[in-house]
Motif scaffolding. Structure first.
Motif, PDB file in Angstrom:
ATOM      1  N   VAL A  31       0.862  -1.191   0.000  1.00 26.68           N
ATOM      2  CA  VAL A  31       0.000   0.000   0.000  1.00 26.68           C
ATOM      3  C   VAL A  31       0.898   1.240   0.000  1.00 26.68           C
ATOM      4  N   TYR A  32       0.613   2.175  -0.907  1.00 27.00           N
ATOM      5  CA  TYR A  32       1.519   3.295  -1.146  1.00 27.00           C
ATOM      6  C   TYR A  32       0.813   4.645  -1.108  1.00 27.00           C
ATOM      7  N   ALA A  33       1.612   5.674  -1.321  1.00 35.04           N
ATOM      8  CA  ALA A  33       1.086   7.041  -1.357  1.00 35.04           C
ATOM      9  C   ALA A  33      -0.091   7.150  -2.329  1.00 35.04           C
ATOM     10  N   LYS A  34      -0.015   6.448  -3.464  1.00 33.11           N
ATOM     11  CA  LYS A  34      -1.102   6.515  -4.444  1.00 33.11           C
ATOM     12  C   LYS A  34      -2.412   6.015  -3.849  1.00 33.11           C
ATOM     13  N   ASP A  35      -2.321   4.923  -3.088  1.00 34.56           N
ATOM     14  CA  ASP A  35      -3.533   4.385  -2.459  1.00 34.56           C
ATOM     15  C   ASP A  35      -4.069   5.357  -1.411  1.00 34.56           C
ATOM     16  N   VAL A  36      -3.148   6.004  -0.708  1.00 34.74           N
ATOM     17  CA  VAL A  36      -3.547   6.967   0.326  1.00 34.74           C
ATOM     18  C   VAL A  36      -4.292   8.138  -0.317  1.00 34.74           C
ATOM     19  N   ILE A  37      -3.717   8.692  -1.376  1.00 34.86           N
ATOM     20  CA  ILE A  37      -4.346   9.888  -1.969  1.00 34.86           C
ATOM     21  C   ILE A  37      -5.664   9.534  -2.666  1.00 34.86           C
TER      22      ILE A  37
ATOM     23  N   GLN B  31      -6.023   0.709  -3.587  1.00 29.34           N
ATOM     24  CA  GLN B  31      -7.227   1.382  -4.073  1.00 29.34           C
ATOM     25  C   GLN B  31      -7.226   1.435  -5.604  1.00 29.34           C
ATOM     26  N   VAL B  32      -8.416   1.555  -6.178  1.00 32.59           N
ATOM     27  CA  VAL B  32      -8.529   1.655  -7.637  1.00 32.59           C
ATOM     28  C   VAL B  32      -9.772   2.478  -7.973  1.00 32.59           C
ATOM     29  N   THR B  33      -9.726   3.209  -9.074  1.00 33.56           N
ATOM     30  CA  THR B  33     -10.913   3.972  -9.459  1.00 33.56           C
ATOM     31  C   THR B  33     -11.800   3.143 -10.385  1.00 33.56           C
TER      32      THR B  33
ATOM     33  N   LYS C 206     -12.599   2.473  -5.146  1.00 30.53           N
ATOM     34  CA  LYS C 206     -12.955   1.273  -4.365  1.00 30.53           C
ATOM     35  C   LYS C 206     -11.692   0.568  -3.894  1.00 30.53           C
ATOM     36  N   ASP C 207     -11.868  -0.314  -2.922  1.00 28.63           N
ATOM     37  CA  ASP C 207     -10.790  -1.252  -2.588  1.00 28.63           C
ATOM     38  C   ASP C 207     -10.574  -2.136  -3.809  1.00 28.63           C
ATOM     39  N   ILE C 208      -9.312  -2.465  -4.078  1.00 32.18           N
ATOM     40  CA  ILE C 208      -9.032  -3.241  -5.293  1.00 32.18           C
ATOM     41  C   ILE C 208      -9.689  -4.618  -5.222  1.00 32.18           C
ATOM     42  N   THR C 209      -9.884  -5.094  -4.024  1.00 34.06           N
ATOM     43  CA  THR C 209     -10.527  -6.405  -3.850  1.00 34.06           C
ATOM     44  C   THR C 209     -11.962  -6.412  -4.383  1.00 34.06           C
TER      45      THR C 209
ATOM     46  N   VAL D 122     -10.326   4.233 -18.096  1.00 35.78           N
ATOM     47  CA  VAL D 122      -9.097   4.244 -17.306  1.00 35.78           C
ATOM     48  C   VAL D 122      -9.398   3.864 -15.853  1.00 35.78           C
ATOM     49  N   HIS D 123      -8.617   2.961 -15.319  1.00 34.71           N
ATOM     50  CA  HIS D 123      -8.667   2.673 -13.878  1.00 34.71           C
ATOM     51  C   HIS D 123      -7.341   3.108 -13.268  1.00 34.71           C
ATOM     52  N   LEU D 124      -7.414   4.043 -12.341  1.00 36.68           N
ATOM     53  CA  LEU D 124      -6.203   4.558 -11.698  1.00 36.68           C
ATOM     54  C   LEU D 124      -5.811   3.658 -10.535  1.00 36.68           C
ATOM     55  N   MET D 125      -4.515   3.456 -10.388  1.00 32.91           N
ATOM     56  CA  MET D 125      -4.019   2.598  -9.301  1.00 32.91           C
ATOM     57  C   MET D 125      -2.532   2.851  -9.091  1.00 32.91           C
TER      58      MET D 125
END
Lengths: 171, 428
Positions: free
Chosen positions: B171-177, B279-281, B290-293, B403-406
């Motif tokens: 889990v990284y800064a990208k998931d946090v933001i 996280q993912v859009t 959403k949570d990637i799960t 596009v799905h951001l992750m």
């Protein structure tokens, strides 16, 4: 100073972003006029047809967070070259709003209830803007009047015909 | 009454206050790229105002479409290049030395704590990671910045974003933001500054802080900002070593740009990230997260790793952890755009480029390219991209594309699986 007001185009959605207003692939055009055919090309709004729906329109009425995303001023220019002079919305993204005033164009915020009233006037709606009095009169099947407030600095930019003119005089 | 960092920066740069709500700031850095600057240049020329306020405070790069893909983009590059030469703008980065502006300019040490920075690019907020006030603007603001060295802003209100807990593996800064934007929404921070702080931010590298600040605009914020500290001083040390005897002395000096303990925030938001998962859009707005799960198994056509959000060396390292010894699915194509020549060289040196190539990725030169659907990885109608970029807007990476951001790690996992998947099992 530009003239403000005219026939309204209603875009019934929040969060319309500047990629939808002018896709990035057209940002390679080197004059504002070249942008003209591409206004709102990627707008995600069912039944919307840019060429047909933009014709003879001078005012855009929309919902919250209009103009979010990319800072591209092309989104303002593509309206300008399509004779749009005013955008009325519940709220704007900061950069788009500033770009409007910087180009001497009007971005007017009204409450969600007032925007609803505008959307529900019925028929073809024509909007008169009285900038000096900060008032809008809208005539469709029904008529409605609204007051709006404009930041005094932004008003000066609009009156000066944009930020470059203003800045050149003052700084 | 105490002040926030941005209030201090504004006070130190105040040129004028035309109304109690508005301020005109003196600018320390005006950054330019070839998409939004050429029209400013030709307009200034047409007005007989082809001047620059200070060539040393102007930085320019060709990054969005490079090398040029057609005559129009070649012309944009030429206008910027000719202008930089004409005005002796020494910090101009042409092909071979160019990279994504918001990764390249920090690498060059151009951004310092307490600075005011503008650029005709919305992701200028990235540079807030250095404790600078950095804001994206349109072309007219850019023109005035180039000509006069000033820019207008409304007085800021600051939302303090306090990030606590401990990030779990994967889990990284990208998931946090992404998680923060989900909570704040796409316009929850309009006309606000997002001040990121707390132990998680304190522990973050400059690269991670840049990822965090980069997406502040996706919540509508004027800028994101982190308080400058030891990490900032160490990153900047090669550029500031003549100004300070020691790193500690630089840190002490940077303390002037800390928000006071009694600073007034409009709001304080607290995020405990201990239980955060990747996280993912979904959808077409960056707050649709959403949570990637919950997105497990969504098929993808392209993987894109790069951009001002996640094209830095740490991002490549994370992706390489998953890609090492693996092949990407034959159902997908992978595109890696290292954000700068420095990142590219470093990745070559560390064997990361080979890992990407062996896995089946195409490696492009540093450019913004595919992120905004301009070049080097544009999507076809209906195609889906797992992307480390910052915007999932309709048509952003190509008309009709999705596009799905992750994070880079999640994107690498999607490349291997051929679909969106939780990357954490692949770390084992």
């Amino acid at each position: 100073m530009k003239q403000f007001g005219g026939q309204a185009l209603f875009l019934d959605r929040s969060d319309i972003n500047t990629d939808e207003i002018i896709p990035a692939k057209y940002l390679t055009e080197n004059t504002k006029m070249d942008l003209k055919p591409y206004a709102l090309e990627d707008l995600k709004l069912s039944g919307f047809n840019p060429a047909r729906d933009l014709e003879n329109k001078s005012v855009i009425v929309s919902r919250a967070n209009f103009g979010c995303g990319s800072s591209r001023e092309h989104a303002v220019w593509v309206f300008e070259v399509n004779e749009i002079n005013t955008v009325i919305a519940e709220s704007f993204a900061r950069i788009f709003r500033q770009n409007m005033y910087n180009c001497g164009m009007l971005a007017i915020e009204l409450s969600a209830a007032d925007i609803d009233t505008l959307f529900n006037l019925g028929g073809d709606v024509t909007i008169e803007v009285d900038l000096a009095e900060s008032k809008i009169k809208a005539r469709g099947k029904q008529t409605a009047e609204f007051s709006f407030s404009l930041n005094e600095f932004d008003r000066k930019l609009v009156e000066a015909g944009g930020w470059l003119n203003y800045a050149d005089l003052h700084y | 009454m105490g002040q926030t960092i941005v209030e201090k920066i504004f006070a130190a740069h105040r040129r004028d206050t035309p109304t109690p709500e508005n301020i005109i700031l003196d600018l320390d850095v005006v950054m330019c790229h070839e998409i939004t600057t050429p029209i400013a240049i030709t307009d200034l020329e047409a007005r007989g105002m082809d001047r620059v306020f200070d060539p040393d405070k102007i930085k320019a790069v060709i990054d969005h479409v490079t090398p040029a893909k057609d005559s129009k983009t070649a012309t944009q590059g030429k206008i910027l290049r000719d202008w930089a030469r004409r005005h002796n703008i020494r910090d101009f980065f042409d092909i071979g030395r160019n990279g994504v502006c918001h990764a390249l300019f920090p690498e060059k040490g151009f951004i310092r704590p307490g600075y005011t920075v503008i650029m005709g690019d919305s992701h200028t907020c990235t540079h807030g990671a250095f404790g600078a006030f950095a804001a994206g603007v349109g072309t007219t603001d850019l023109e005035v910045g180039i000509l006069k060295g000033v820019c207008s802003f409304r007085l800021p209100r600051t939302i303090r974003v306090e990030i606590t807990g401990e990030l779990s593996a994967g889990v990284y800064a990208k998931d946090v933001i992404l998680n923060i934007i989900k909570e704040i929404t796409v316009n929850g921070a309009t006309d606000r500054v997002l001040e990121f702080g707390g132990p998680v931010v304190d522990a973050m590298s400059m690269e991670a802080r840049m990822t965090l600040c980069n997406m502040a605009i996706e919540a509508g914020a004027t800028c994101g900002i982190c308080l400058p500290d030891q990490t900032t001083a160490e990153y900047l040390w090669p550029f500031i070593k003549d100004n300070y005897a020691t790193v500690d002395q630089a840190v002490e000096d940077f303390n002037q740009w800390h928000s006071d303990p009694d600073a007034v925030y409009e709001q304080v938001l607290r995020f405990d990230v201990s239980s955060l998962v990747p996280q993912v859009t979904y959808g077409f707005k960056p707050d649709e997260v959403k949570d990637i799960t919950a997105m497990e198994g969504v098929p993808v056509d392209q993987i894109y790793i790069g951009s001002c959000t996640n094209g830095r060396i740490e991002d490549l390292r994370e992706a390489a952890r998953v890609l090492a010894g693996r092949k990407i699915s034959d159902q997908v194509r992978g595109v890696l755009s290292p954000a700068t020549p420095g990142v590219y060289s470093q990745a070559l040196e560390e064997g990361i480029i080979k890992i990407f190539q062996d896995a089946g990725f195409c490696v492009t030169n540093p450019t913004c390219g595919a992120c905004l659907g301009m070049s080097t990885g544009v999507l076809a109608e209906g195609e889906i991209c797992a992307s480390t970029t910052n915007r999932n807007f309709n048509g952003r990476m190509g008309k009709g594309g999705i596009v799905h951001l992750m994070s880079p790690l999640s994107a690498a996992a999607a490349a291997v699986a051929g679909k969106i998947t939780d990357p954490r099992p692949m770390l084992a």
